[in-house]
Write an enzyme that holds these catalytic residues in place. Structure first.
Site, PDB file in Angstrom:
ATOM      1  N   GLY A 124      44.779  45.124  37.052  1.00 53.74           N
ATOM      2  CA  GLY A 124      45.349  46.397  36.576  1.00 53.74           C
ATOM      3  C   GLY A 124      44.303  47.218  35.842  1.00 53.74           C
ATOM      4  O   GLY A 124      44.332  47.310  34.611  1.00 53.74           O
ATOM      5  N   SER A 126      42.676  50.507  37.554  1.00 53.99           N
ATOM      6  CA  SER A 126      42.759  51.928  37.915  1.00 53.99           C
ATOM      7  C   SER A 126      44.059  52.560  37.435  1.00 53.99           C
ATOM      8  O   SER A 126      45.118  51.916  37.415  1.00 53.99           O
ATOM      9  CB  SER A 126      42.673  52.095  39.427  1.00 53.99           C
ATOM     10  OG  SER A 126      41.500  51.507  39.916  1.00 53.99           O
ATOM     11  N   SER A 158      46.438  45.983  43.897  1.00 48.06           N
ATOM     12  CA  SER A 158      46.606  45.140  45.086  1.00 48.06           C
ATOM     13  C   SER A 158      47.340  43.854  44.735  1.00 48.06           C
ATOM     14  O   SER A 158      47.031  43.208  43.728  1.00 48.06           O
ATOM     15  CB  SER A 158      45.242  44.770  45.678  1.00 48.06           C
ATOM     16  OG  SER A 158      44.507  45.920  45.977  1.00 48.06           O
ATOM     17  N   GLU A 241      33.394  41.173  41.330  1.00 52.38           N
ATOM     18  CA  GLU A 241      34.048  41.837  42.457  1.00 52.38           C
ATOM     19  C   GLU A 241      33.022  42.154  43.545  1.00 52.38           C
ATOM     20  O   GLU A 241      33.262  41.961  44.722  1.00 52.38           O
ATOM     21  CB  GLU A 241      34.711  43.128  41.969  1.00 52.38           C
ATOM     22  CG  GLU A 241      35.494  43.873  43.037  1.00 52.38           C
ATOM     23  CD  GLU A 241      36.425  44.937  42.460  1.00 52.38           C
ATOM     24  OE1 GLU A 241      36.184  45.398  41.332  1.00 52.38           O
ATOM     25  OE2 GLU A 241      37.378  45.298  43.156  1.00 52.38           O
TER      26      GLU A 241
HETATM   27  C1  FAD Z   1      42.403  49.298  49.416  1.00 55.85           C
HETATM   28  C2  FAD Z   1      42.222  49.540  47.935  1.00 55.85           C
HETATM   29  C3  FAD Z   1      42.567  48.544  47.029  1.00 55.85           C
HETATM   30  C4  FAD Z   1      42.426  48.757  45.658  1.00 55.85           C
HETATM   31  N1  FAD Z   1      42.813  47.749  44.786  1.00 55.85           N
HETATM   32  C5  FAD Z   1      42.722  47.955  43.449  1.00 55.85           C
HETATM   33  C6  FAD Z   1      43.193  46.959  42.514  1.00 55.85           C
HETATM   34  O1  FAD Z   1      43.685  45.896  42.920  1.00 55.85           O
HETATM   35  N2  FAD Z   1      43.116  47.221  41.190  1.00 55.85           N
HETATM   36  C7  FAD Z   1      42.606  48.386  40.716  1.00 55.85           C
HETATM   37  O2  FAD Z   1      42.534  48.543  39.483  1.00 55.85           O
HETATM   38  N3  FAD Z   1      42.152  49.365  41.555  1.00 55.85           N
HETATM   39  C8  FAD Z   1      42.220  49.166  42.908  1.00 55.85           C
HETATM   40  N4  FAD Z   1      41.788  50.156  43.780  1.00 55.85           N
HETATM   41  C9  FAD Z   1      41.354  51.419  43.219  1.00 55.85           C
HETATM   42  C10 FAD Z   1      39.857  51.703  43.344  1.00 55.85           C
HETATM   43  O3  FAD Z   1      39.118  50.885  42.474  1.00 55.85           O
HETATM   44  C11 FAD Z   1      39.682  53.186  43.020  1.00 55.85           C
HETATM   45  O4  FAD Z   1      40.340  53.913  44.033  1.00 55.85           O
HETATM   46  C12 FAD Z   1      38.239  53.582  42.951  1.00 55.85           C
HETATM   47  O5  FAD Z   1      37.627  53.016  41.824  1.00 55.85           O
HETATM   48  C13 FAD Z   1      38.075  55.120  42.895  1.00 55.85           C
HETATM   49  O6  FAD Z   1      38.852  55.678  41.886  1.00 55.85           O
HETATM   50  P1  FAD Z   1      39.833  56.896  42.182  1.00 55.85           P
HETATM   51  O7  FAD Z   1      40.674  56.567  43.371  1.00 55.85           O
HETATM   52  O8  FAD Z   1      40.524  57.239  40.918  1.00 55.85           O
HETATM   53  O9  FAD Z   1      38.896  58.104  42.626  1.00 55.85           O
HETATM   54  P2  FAD Z   1      38.034  59.045  41.651  1.00 55.85           P
HETATM   55  O10 FAD Z   1      37.278  58.221  40.681  1.00 55.85           O
HETATM   56  O11 FAD Z   1      38.944  60.101  41.112  1.00 55.85           O
HETATM   57  O12 FAD Z   1      37.016  59.673  42.669  1.00 55.85           O
HETATM   58  C14 FAD Z   1      37.359  60.780  43.545  1.00 55.85           C
HETATM   59  C15 FAD Z   1      36.108  61.153  44.311  1.00 55.85           C
HETATM   60  O13 FAD Z   1      35.090  61.628  43.395  1.00 55.85           O
HETATM   61  C16 FAD Z   1      33.889  60.878  43.556  1.00 55.85           C
HETATM   62  N5  FAD Z   1      33.270  60.663  42.231  1.00 55.85           N
HETATM   63  C17 FAD Z   1      33.879  60.269  41.099  1.00 55.85           C
HETATM   64  N6  FAD Z   1      32.995  60.166  40.091  1.00 55.85           N
HETATM   65  C18 FAD Z   1      31.777  60.487  40.607  1.00 55.85           C
HETATM   66  C19 FAD Z   1      30.454  60.557  40.075  1.00 55.85           C
HETATM   67  N7  FAD Z   1      30.207  60.229  38.798  1.00 55.85           N
HETATM   68  N8  FAD Z   1      29.434  60.903  40.913  1.00 55.85           N
HETATM   69  C20 FAD Z   1      29.683  61.201  42.234  1.00 55.85           C
HETATM   70  N9  FAD Z   1      30.916  61.172  42.785  1.00 55.85           N
HETATM   71  C21 FAD Z   1      31.953  60.807  41.991  1.00 55.85           C
HETATM   72  C22 FAD Z   1      34.342  59.547  44.135  1.00 55.85           C
HETATM   73  O14 FAD Z   1      33.297  58.904  44.842  1.00 55.85           O
HETATM   74  C23 FAD Z   1      35.473  59.977  45.065  1.00 55.85           C
HETATM   75  O15 FAD Z   1      34.957  60.438  46.295  1.00 55.85           O
HETATM   76  C24 FAD Z   1      41.922  49.970  45.162  1.00 55.85           C
HETATM   77  C25 FAD Z   1      41.572  50.991  46.087  1.00 55.85           C
HETATM   78  C26 FAD Z   1      41.721  50.786  47.452  1.00 55.85           C
HETATM   79  C27 FAD Z   1      41.339  51.889  48.404  1.00 55.85           C
END
Ligand code: FAD
Length: 378
Positions: A124, A126, A158, A241
């Protein structure tokens, strides 16, 4: 980098191959819950055979495998068509984090049921407004008497629907800089204050969930690594991870590529120089990925800590896997897009590869700043 196995490594591989030959996992059953149960049962069999947690120290129920043996384990698992253990987040993330930061009581309580898949774990971290910038998370934990009361929302969690425990990072202090006000908790998911709502993906599956947490209770003894130390503890989880899965993923990629090559050959497409060129490029990338994963191992063995290869392999694997699925769709044609076919699944599922476990942009930032020494973006 020396790619020759020692005698002990060859013996380890042969013993594992023998076990896998006698304990074939069989085909994935239809339906998400049935498939999950199948993975859980397979982990129990691995645990009975002493194979579930090879990289864990013997005192915690593992085999004390070396890094190379651990890599061999994941390669052989993928080669045998076996699934990743159901409790993969417990084995790869929660367990190693508890081993480093846990009290003796926490180690006693939590480690054994991870190995047997008796207690499943989820991560937990994100939140709707905190993903890449994890330290911006808002889930709040406030101390009341001998327990913490937690309120907030997590997302993309997940396996939460199967989990007994959650590695939860929450804000315990709003007065200090954002990285310093976090605490890492072991949250019992089995309480009404924690609601799990599945999020359906483009594949039709619901691998991940939203967590709505409304005054959930966490006893004081379930803080991991000390109050206010959550950022450091979370980094331990994140390092694990990226470190562990590279070997499993590179073999799966190789298998998919071999399947595509065979299908292209059957269709007489290998004589087309453009197609041969695209397949050749993927072959090259799969080999580079395998060698980079091994180079990462050498780095850890030599210097005692992971180098940038973890970020590199995750970035290379995710982009190559997406290219492979796209090429399959181009070669097989509309049939690859029909819902429910293996290639349609690969095409749709691979979209998430460049996001999960750290986005490609973030991985590129790491390589730019920590490997190439370029100036920081911000
Ligand atoms: C299949 C799957 C399983 C997952 N399982 C888990 C889980 O079990 N537990 C959990 O906690 N999370 C989980 N996640 C979440 C995952 O860790 C996040 O989606 C990921 O860290 C990106 O965060 P966000 O979706 O908030 O995107 P954001 O951080 O909001 O990013 C949006 C966009 O902006 C870009 N960006 C952001 N910051 C920067 C920067 N500093 N420089 C350049 N570009 C940037 C990113 O690359 C992306 O393209 C999972 C995601 C997926 C797809």
């Amino acid at each position: 980098m020396d790619l020759t196995f020692t005698e002990a490594e060859t013996a380890f591989r042969d013993e594992l191959r023998g076990w896998l030959a006698e304990n074939r996992p069989g085909e994935t059953p239809e339906g998400e819950d049935a498939a999950y149960q199948w993975r859980r049962d397979f982990q129990r069999r691995l645990a009975d055979g002493g194979w579930a947690a090879v990289h864990w120290p013997v005192e915690y129920g593992g085999r004390g495998a070396t890094l190379t043996q651990s890599a061999v384990f994941f390669e052989e698992l993928a080669r045998a068509g076996a699934p990743l253990p159901a409790n993969v987040l417990g084995l790869m993330l929660a367990g190693p984090t508890i081993m480093i930061w846990g009290t003796p009581e926490q180690k006693d309580r939590y480690l054994a049921p991870i190995v047997t898949a008796e207690e499943i774990w989820c991560q937990g971290f994100s939140e709707p407004e905190a993903g890449s910038d994890l330290a911006a998370l808002k889930t709040r934990a406030v101390k009341h008497g001998g327990e913490w009361v937690v309120t907030g929302q997590k997302v993309w969690t997940s396996g939460a629907q199967y989990s007994k425990w959650c590695m939860l990072v929450a804000r315990t202090d709003t007065e200090v800089p954002k990285h310093k006000g976090l605490t890492y908790f072991l949250l019992d998911m089995e309480q009404d204050a924690v609601q799990v709502r599945p999020l359906r993906q483009i594949t039709g599956e619901a691998e991940f969930n939203e967590l709505f947490i409304e005054e959930a209770r966490i006893p004081e003894e379930n803080v991991l690594g000390g109050v206010g130390n959550g950022w450091k503890v979370a980094l331990t989880t994140l390092m694990n991870e990226r470190a562990g899965l590279a070997f499993f993923l590179q073999v799966r990629l190789r298998q998919l590529l071999d399947r595509l090559l065979a299908q292209a050959a059957e269709r007489g497409q290998l004589d087309d120089p453009v197609i041969a060129d695209r397949l050749g490029e993927l072959h090259l990338k799969a080999e580079v990925l395998r060698l980079t994963a091994y180079r990462g191992l050498t780095q850890i063995e030599r210097y005692g800590q992971p180098g940038p290869e973890g970020s590199l392999t995750k970035w290379m694997w995710s982009e190559t896997n997406q290219q492979l699925a796209q090429l399959a769709a181009d070669l097989i044609g509309p049939q690859a897009l029909a819902a429910g076919t293996p290639w349609s699944y690969e095409l749709l599922r691979s979209r998430g590869n460049t996001i999960e476990g750290g986005t490609t942009e973030i991985l590129k930032n790491i390589v730019a700043e920590r490997v190439l020494g370029l100036p920081k973006a911000r």
